[in-house]
Design a protein around this motif. Structure first.
Motif, short mmCIF file in Angstrom:
data_model
loop_
_atom_site.label_atom_id
_atom_site.label_comp_id
_atom_site.label_asym_id
_atom_site.label_seq_id
_atom_site.Cartn_x
_atom_site.Cartn_y
_atom_site.Cartn_z
N LEU A 1 18.13 41.54 31.68
CA LEU A 1 18.75 41.85 32.96
C LEU A 1 20.27 41.84 32.87
CD1 LEU A 1 16.57 39.76 35.45
CD2 LEU A 1 16.43 42.21 34.98
N GLU A 2 20.91 42.77 33.58
CA GLU A 2 22.36 42.81 33.66
C GLU A 2 22.82 42.01 34.87
OE1 GLU A 2 24.46 44.19 31.53
OE2 GLU A 2 22.90 45.01 30.23
N ALA A 3 23.84 41.17 34.67
CA ALA A 3 24.33 40.33 35.77
C ALA A 3 25.84 40.19 35.68
CB ALA A 3 23.66 38.95 35.72
N GLU A 4 26.45 39.85 36.79
CA GLU A 4 27.88 39.59 36.82
C GLU A 4 28.14 38.26 37.52
OE1 GLU A 4 29.76 42.79 38.87
OE2 GLU A 4 28.70 42.44 40.75
N THR A 5 29.22 37.60 37.14
CA THR A 5 29.52 36.27 37.65
C THR A 5 29.96 36.32 39.10
OG1 THR A 5 30.18 35.56 35.45
CG2 THR A 5 30.92 34.22 37.28
N MET A 6 29.40 35.42 39.91
CA MET A 6 29.83 35.30 41.30
C MET A 6 31.08 34.43 41.36
SD MET A 6 26.10 34.63 43.04
CE MET A 6 26.79 34.41 44.67
N ALA A 7 31.94 34.74 42.31
CA ALA A 7 33.18 33.99 42.46
C ALA A 7 33.56 33.91 43.93
CB ALA A 7 34.31 34.66 41.66
N VAL A 8 34.57 33.13 44.21
CA VAL A 8 35.07 33.02 45.57
C VAL A 8 35.72 34.34 45.97
CG1 VAL A 8 36.76 31.83 47.01
CG2 VAL A 8 35.36 30.55 45.40
N GLN A 9 35.63 34.68 47.23
CA GLN A 9 36.14 35.97 47.72
C GLN A 9 37.61 36.15 47.40
OE1 GLN A 9 35.19 37.08 51.81
NE2 GLN A 9 37.30 37.75 52.08
N GLU A 10 37.94 37.38 46.98
CA GLU A 10 39.33 37.76 46.77
C GLU A 10 39.47 39.23 47.15
OE1 GLU A 10 42.58 37.85 43.14
OE2 GLU A 10 40.90 36.47 43.04
N GLU A 11 40.60 39.60 47.75
CA GLU A 11 40.78 40.96 48.23
C GLU A 11 41.41 41.84 47.17
OE1 GLU A 11 41.46 38.23 49.97
OE2 GLU A 11 39.83 38.44 51.42
N CYS A 12 40.95 43.09 47.11
CA CYS A 12 41.50 44.08 46.18
C CYS A 12 42.96 44.34 46.52
CB CYS A 12 40.69 45.38 46.25
SG CYS A 12 41.42 46.75 45.32
N PRO A 13 43.87 44.30 45.54
CA PRO A 13 45.29 44.53 45.83
C PRO A 13 45.59 45.98 46.21
CG PRO A 13 44.95 44.32 43.48
CD PRO A 13 43.65 43.96 44.13
N ALA A 14 44.66 46.90 45.94
CA ALA A 14 44.90 48.31 46.24
C ALA A 14 44.38 48.71 47.61
CB ALA A 14 44.28 49.18 45.16
N CYS A 15 43.11 48.37 47.90
CA CYS A 15 42.51 48.83 49.16
C CYS A 15 42.19 47.70 50.13
CB CYS A 15 41.24 49.64 48.88
SG CYS A 15 39.84 48.67 48.27
N GLY A 16 42.29 46.44 49.68
CA GLY A 16 42.08 45.31 50.58
C GLY A 16 40.63 44.92 50.77
N ARG A 17 39.68 45.64 50.14
CA ARG A 17 38.26 45.29 50.28
C ARG A 17 37.96 43.98 49.56
NH1 ARG A 17 34.97 49.77 51.54
NH2 ARG A 17 36.20 51.27 52.73
N ALA A 18 36.99 43.23 50.09
CA ALA A 18 36.65 41.91 49.53
C ALA A 18 35.80 42.05 48.27
CB ALA A 18 35.92 41.07 50.56
N SER A 19 36.02 41.18 47.32
CA SER A 19 35.21 41.10 46.10
C SER A 19 34.75 39.67 45.92
CB SER A 19 36.03 41.54 44.88
OG SER A 19 35.33 41.27 43.68
#
Length: 286
Positions: A117-135
């Protein structure tokens, strides 16, 4: 995992240690690489997927990515059988032994093969410096501005990549530090013997206290390099993530002084969000 051994030493898996209760199902990772999840009972497909996802989110701090691997999990990665536990060693207190349904201490179990399975690490929310969307996810990758792997976020909407400010997340894993050439390029890690491009070379005319190759030096003009130095890039008070942030923001046209102030704010916000998340988790567990 073993096959039939001395039944006198066997015991039921319900008394074995290490299980986590997820959506009403007892789950534990087995085998040397933890590539298989063992679930007590024969749950339905929906419960198997829910428990597998919860194992990654709650235990590993990761999010399973949608894709062919996840689509193939139920038809090709699930085995329903019977098993019991047998004594192990100090490093592994018990092993799983597959049995027939009528064997002593045998219990129904479901084995889920998850190592593909492919997975990515979860982290605390941070906003994209370009568009402001949450990651809320990050990954370990190489980003420009300083040699070596680091935590990097990728915006799902505009695909901007930036160094993660979340240095406060509790992790069970430690990244092994690599030994690098002290004369290697501070930005990309290339050396005279291993250049990053055919025409690249190390230069003595460097705008920072650290060595740079001609390719990395050419990323910014003299004015920007001076502003980066004034903001603390490549100096002892600055850390790796901050250096990468200053460098990548300068590539986007953000003045290093502004980027430095933003980084301080991001670090403070990441810490605040992490402490709040930990407080919520502690309240739920108490």
């Amino acid at each position: 995992m073993t096959t039939l051994t001395n039944a006198a030493k066997a015991f039921p898996l319900t008394t074995a240690s290490g299980f986590t209760r997820l959506y009403g199902i007892s789950v534990v990772a087995i085998e040397e690489d933890c590539g298989t999840l063992l679930m007590l009972g024969h749950p339905d497909e929906r419960s198997i997927l829910a428990a597998t996802s919860a194992q990654y989110r709650r235990v590993y701090g990761q999010r399973i990515l949608p894709g062919r691997e996840l689509d193939d999990l139920i038809p090709f990665g699930v085995t329903k059988t019977w098993a019991r536990a047998v004594p192990g060693s100090d490093s592994c207190p018990w092993h799983t032994e597959l049995t027939s349904p009528d064997a002593r201490h045998a219990l129904p179990v479901t084995l889920v093969s998850v190592d593909w399975l492919e997975a990515e690490t979860m982290a605390v929310q941070e906003e994209c410096p370009a568009c402001g969307r949450a990651s809320r996810t990050s990954d370990t990758a190489i980003s420009p501005g300083r040699a070596g792997y680091s935590r990097v976020r990728t915006c799902r909407h505009c695909h901007t990549r930036w160094p993660s400010a979340d240095d406060y997340r509790i992790s069970l894993y430690k990244v092994r530090a690599s030994i690098t050439d002290p004369n290697a390029c501070f930005g990309c890690g290339c050396t005279t013997a291993w250049t990053c491009s055919p025409d690249c070379q190390m230069t003595d005319h460097r705008p920072t206290t650290q060595p740079l190759c001609t390719t990395c030096r050419a990323q910014h003009n003299a004015t920007t390099w001076q502003a980066l130095t004034n903001a603390g890039y490549a100096t002892a008070p600055s850390d790796g993530q901050r250096d990468r942030w200053l460098y990548t923001e300068a590539l986007r046209g953000i003045h290093p002084a502004t980027a430095a102030a933003t980084w301080t704010e991001r670090r403070a916000l990441a810490r605040k969000r992490t402490l709040a998340a930990h407080a919520t988790l502690s309240a739920r567990q108490s």
